[in-house]
Design a protein around this motif. Structure first.
Motif, PDB file in Angstrom:
ATOM      1  N   ILE A  78     -39.327 -16.804 -13.917  1.00  0.00           N
ATOM      2  CA  ILE A  78     -40.536 -17.432 -13.382  1.00  0.00           C
ATOM      3  C   ILE A  78     -40.150 -18.283 -12.179  1.00  0.00           C
ATOM      4  CG2 ILE A  78     -42.432 -19.016 -13.858  1.00  0.00           C
ATOM      5  CD1 ILE A  78     -42.096 -18.288 -16.842  1.00  0.00           C
ATOM      6  N   SER A  79     -40.832 -18.089 -11.075  1.00  0.00           N
ATOM      7  CA  SER A  79     -40.572 -18.878  -9.872  1.00  0.00           C
ATOM      8  C   SER A  79     -41.600 -19.989  -9.697  1.00  0.00           C
ATOM      9  CB  SER A  79     -40.572 -17.981  -8.628  1.00  0.00           C
ATOM     10  OG  SER A  79     -40.407 -18.742  -7.446  1.00  0.00           O
ATOM     11  N   GLU A  80     -42.884 -19.637  -9.814  1.00  0.00           N
ATOM     12  CA  GLU A  80     -43.958 -20.612  -9.655  1.00  0.00           C
ATOM     13  C   GLU A  80     -45.089 -20.310 -10.627  1.00  0.00           C
ATOM     14  OE1 GLU A  80     -45.389 -21.005  -5.621  1.00  0.00           O
ATOM     15  OE2 GLU A  80     -43.445 -20.350  -4.806  1.00  0.00           O
ATOM     16  N   VAL A  81     -45.714 -21.369 -11.117  1.00  0.00           N
ATOM     17  CA  VAL A  81     -46.885 -21.226 -11.984  1.00  0.00           C
ATOM     18  C   VAL A  81     -47.972 -22.162 -11.464  1.00  0.00           C
ATOM     19  CG1 VAL A  81     -47.832 -21.532 -14.293  1.00  0.00           C
ATOM     20  CG2 VAL A  81     -45.530 -20.607 -14.013  1.00  0.00           C
ATOM     21  N   HIS A  82     -49.133 -21.586 -11.122  1.00  0.00           N
ATOM     22  CA  HIS A  82     -50.286 -22.347 -10.643  1.00  0.00           C
ATOM     23  C   HIS A  82     -51.510 -21.906 -11.441  1.00  0.00           C
ATOM     24  CE1 HIS A  82     -47.910 -23.578  -7.106  1.00  0.00           C
ATOM     25  NE2 HIS A  82     -47.473 -22.325  -7.088  1.00  0.00           N
ATOM     26  N   PRO A  83     -52.574 -22.685 -11.457  1.00  0.00           N
ATOM     27  CA  PRO A  83     -53.770 -22.288 -12.208  1.00  0.00           C
ATOM     28  C   PRO A  83     -54.337 -20.941 -11.783  1.00  0.00           C
ATOM     29  CG  PRO A  83     -53.888 -24.603 -11.625  1.00  0.00           C
ATOM     30  CD  PRO A  83     -52.702 -24.043 -10.890  1.00  0.00           C
ATOM     31  N   ASP A  84     -54.163 -20.582 -10.504  1.00  0.00           N
ATOM     32  CA  ASP A  84     -54.757 -19.347  -9.991  1.00  0.00           C
ATOM     33  C   ASP A  84     -53.758 -18.221  -9.747  1.00  0.00           C
ATOM     34  OD1 ASP A  84     -53.503 -20.667  -7.863  1.00  0.00           O
ATOM     35  OD2 ASP A  84     -54.832 -19.739  -6.386  1.00  0.00           O
ATOM     36  N   ARG A  85     -52.461 -18.491  -9.956  1.00  0.00           N
ATOM     37  CA  ARG A  85     -51.479 -17.448  -9.663  1.00  0.00           C
ATOM     38  C   ARG A  85     -50.123 -17.764 -10.302  1.00  0.00           C
ATOM     39  NH1 ARG A  85     -51.610 -20.941  -5.543  1.00  0.00           N
ATOM     40  NH2 ARG A  85     -49.690 -21.513  -4.453  1.00  0.00           N
ATOM     41  N   VAL A  86     -49.332 -16.710 -10.410  1.00  0.00           N
ATOM     42  CA  VAL A  86     -47.961 -16.820 -10.900  1.00  0.00           C
ATOM     43  C   VAL A  86     -47.064 -16.047  -9.953  1.00  0.00           C
ATOM     44  CG1 VAL A  86     -46.399 -15.984 -12.713  1.00  0.00           C
ATOM     45  CG2 VAL A  86     -48.479 -17.195 -13.345  1.00  0.00           C
ATOM     46  N   ILE A  87     -45.881 -16.578  -9.678  1.00  0.00           N
ATOM     47  CA  ILE A  87     -44.893 -15.877  -8.869  1.00  0.00           C
ATOM     48  C   ILE A  87     -43.655 -15.666  -9.723  1.00  0.00           C
ATOM     49  CG2 ILE A  87     -43.609 -15.829  -6.697  1.00  0.00           C
ATOM     50  CD1 ILE A  87     -46.622 -16.153  -6.307  1.00  0.00           C
ATOM     51  N   VAL A  88     -43.193 -14.426  -9.805  1.00  0.00           N
ATOM     52  CA  VAL A  88     -41.939 -14.156 -10.517  1.00  0.00           C
ATOM     53  C   VAL A  88     -40.967 -13.473  -9.564  1.00  0.00           C
ATOM     54  CG1 VAL A  88     -43.056 -13.981 -12.769  1.00  0.00           C
ATOM     55  CG2 VAL A  88     -42.736 -11.917 -11.400  1.00  0.00           C
ATOM     56  N   LYS A  89     -39.696 -13.679  -9.821  1.00  0.00           N
ATOM     57  CA  LYS A  89     -38.659 -13.082  -8.983  1.00  0.00           C
ATOM     58  C   LYS A  89     -37.648 -12.364  -9.872  1.00  0.00           C
ATOM     59  CE  LYS A  89     -39.029 -16.479  -5.250  1.00  0.00           C
ATOM     60  NZ  LYS A  89     -38.317 -17.476  -4.401  1.00  0.00           N
ATOM     61  N   ALA A  90     -36.885 -11.472  -9.259  1.00  0.00           N
ATOM     62  CA  ALA A  90     -35.899 -10.708 -10.035  1.00  0.00           C
ATOM     63  C   ALA A  90     -34.664 -10.425  -9.198  1.00  0.00           C
ATOM     64  CB  ALA A  90     -36.498  -9.398 -10.518  1.00  0.00           C
ATOM     65  N   GLU A  91     -33.525 -10.452  -9.868  1.00  0.00           N
ATOM     66  CA  GLU A  91     -32.266 -10.062  -9.232  1.00  0.00           C
ATOM     67  C   GLU A  91     -31.833  -8.675  -9.688  1.00  0.00           C
ATOM     68  OE1 GLU A  91     -32.551 -13.460 -10.484  1.00  0.00           O
ATOM     69  OE2 GLU A  91     -33.188 -13.732  -8.414  1.00  0.00           O
ATOM     70  N   GLY A  92     -32.549  -8.124 -10.664  1.00  0.00           N
ATOM     71  CA  GLY A  92     -32.178  -6.807 -11.164  1.00  0.00           C
ATOM     72  C   GLY A  92     -33.381  -6.060 -11.697  1.00  0.00           C
ATOM     73  N   CYS A  93     -33.445  -4.758 -11.420  1.00  0.00           N
ATOM     74  CA  CYS A  93     -34.550  -3.904 -11.860  1.00  0.00           C
ATOM     75  C   CYS A  93     -34.154  -3.189 -13.151  1.00  0.00           C
ATOM     76  CB  CYS A  93     -34.847  -2.876 -10.774  1.00  0.00           C
ATOM     77  SG  CYS A  93     -36.045  -1.605 -11.246  1.00  0.00           S
ATOM     78  N   PRO A  94     -35.112  -2.953 -14.065  1.00  0.00           N
ATOM     79  CA  PRO A  94     -34.796  -2.184 -15.276  1.00  0.00           C
ATOM     80  C   PRO A  94     -34.193  -0.815 -14.980  1.00  0.00           C
ATOM     81  CG  PRO A  94     -36.919  -3.258 -15.520  1.00  0.00           C
ATOM     82  CD  PRO A  94     -36.494  -3.469 -14.095  1.00  0.00           C
ATOM     83  N   PHE A  95     -34.552  -0.233 -13.821  1.00  0.00           N
ATOM     84  CA  PHE A  95     -34.018   1.079 -13.448  1.00  0.00           C
ATOM     85  C   PHE A  95     -32.677   0.958 -12.721  1.00  0.00           C
ATOM     86  CE2 PHE A  95     -38.604   2.166 -13.671  1.00  0.00           C
ATOM     87  CZ  PHE A  95     -38.519   3.211 -14.574  1.00  0.00           C
ATOM     88  N   GLY A  96     -32.248  -0.268 -12.448  1.00  0.00           N
ATOM     89  CA  GLY A  96     -31.001  -0.451 -11.714  1.00  0.00           C
ATOM     90  C   GLY A  96     -31.133  -0.016 -10.265  1.00  0.00           C
ATOM     91  N   GLU A  97     -30.016   0.285  -9.653  1.00  0.00           N
ATOM     92  CA  GLU A  97     -30.006   0.676  -8.247  1.00  0.00           C
ATOM     93  C   GLU A  97     -30.676   2.033  -8.007  1.00  0.00           C
ATOM     94  OE1 GLU A  97     -28.823  -0.966  -5.351  1.00  0.00           O
ATOM     95  OE2 GLU A  97     -28.992  -2.630  -6.759  1.00  0.00           O
ATOM     96  N   VAL A  98     -30.752   2.863  -9.065  1.00  0.00           N
ATOM     97  CA  VAL A  98     -31.326   4.195  -8.869  1.00  0.00           C
ATOM     98  C   VAL A  98     -32.828   4.142  -8.590  1.00  0.00           C
ATOM     99  CG1 VAL A  98     -29.557   5.365 -10.229  1.00  0.00           C
ATOM    100  CG2 VAL A  98     -31.636   4.568 -11.349  1.00  0.00           C
ATOM    101  N   VAL A  99     -33.452   2.979  -8.742  1.00  0.00           N
ATOM    102  CA  VAL A  99     -34.878   2.864  -8.417  1.00  0.00           C
ATOM    103  C   VAL A  99     -35.116   3.170  -6.941  1.00  0.00           C
ATOM    104  CG1 VAL A  99     -34.914   0.404  -7.776  1.00  0.00           C
ATOM    105  CG2 VAL A  99     -36.937   1.446  -8.840  1.00  0.00           C
TER     106      VAL A  99
END
Length: 215
Positions: A78-99
């Motif tokens: 979780i990066s940011e949480v606001h009443p009207d929105r949420v921002i999430v970030k990721a350093e890795g994808c479930p599919f890995g680099e093959v995505v």
């Protein structure tokens, strides 16, 4: 030398290559397939977290979508949480680099996050700001719970909800017919491509024969 082979890597490669081939055959329609599948998959996943009738707080929503991704091999936070929105970030994808083989699979993230927002929060608008699949160092996803012109995104609202004890993966006749029509087009494109390849092969064989005669 590549990293060690595992079941996760094998399945990720298999799925991304299938998705890549599907996109090559049906074009932009491939993303809509992923979107529809993601909406229904998200509804199924929700049942692991609460009853269908339960409304979630913004904090609860953020916790759940991050947990979903991390449970299937992603590295989200979780990066940011606001009443009207949420921002999430990721350093890795479930599919890995093959995505990177099939970037349109990111629509799965959009539709799972957006579908859950529509059902639990009443509305969802998802913007995939950054994507590992497109070469970014990490992913960044914004999910809005109210209509906004702040940024572009895919809107999710007024989604049908499967009745209690129902199966979200039972597709209604209209949806099946629409997808079937796209598959028919896909098959026709594959046949056309094979015909073109055969024609090209014959042309190459002819040129080779002419070259051999001259020499």
């Amino acid at each position: 030398m590549q990293s060690s082979l595992s079941g996760t890597l094998f399945l990720s490669k298999l799925i991304t290559q299938y998705a890549h081939l599907h996109e090559r055959t049906v074009g932009k329609h491939a993303e809509e397939y992923i979107r529809q599948l993601g909406i229904r998959t998200g509804e199924w996943i929700e049942t692991f977290y609460s009853e269908k009738s339960e409304k979630w707080s913004v904090d609860r929503y953020a916790q759940v979508i991050v947990d979903i991704k991390n449970s299937i091999g992603g590295h989200f936070r979780i990066s940011e949480v606001h009443p009207d929105r949420v921002i999430v970030k990721a350093e890795g994808c479930p599919f890995g680099e093959v995505v990177k083989d099939a970037p349109h699979l990111c629509m799965m993230t959009s539709s799972v996050f957006g579908g859950i927002a529509a059902r639990r929060m009443g509305y969802g608008k998802v913007n995939l700001r950054k994507r590992i699949a497109k070469g970014d160092a990490g992913c960044e996803v914004a999910i809005y719970f109210q209509p906004t012109d702040e940024e572009e995104g895919v809107v999710y609202e007024n989604l049908p909800i499967t009745p209690d004890n129902g199966n979200p993966f039972i597709w209604d006749e209209e949806a099946v017919e629409a997808l079937g029509e796209e598959l028919r087009k896909s098959d026709e494109m594959v046949v056309k491509l094979l015909d073109e390849l055969e024609s090209l092969k014959q042309e190459v064989d002819t040129l080779r024969s002419q070259t051999n005669i001259r020499t």
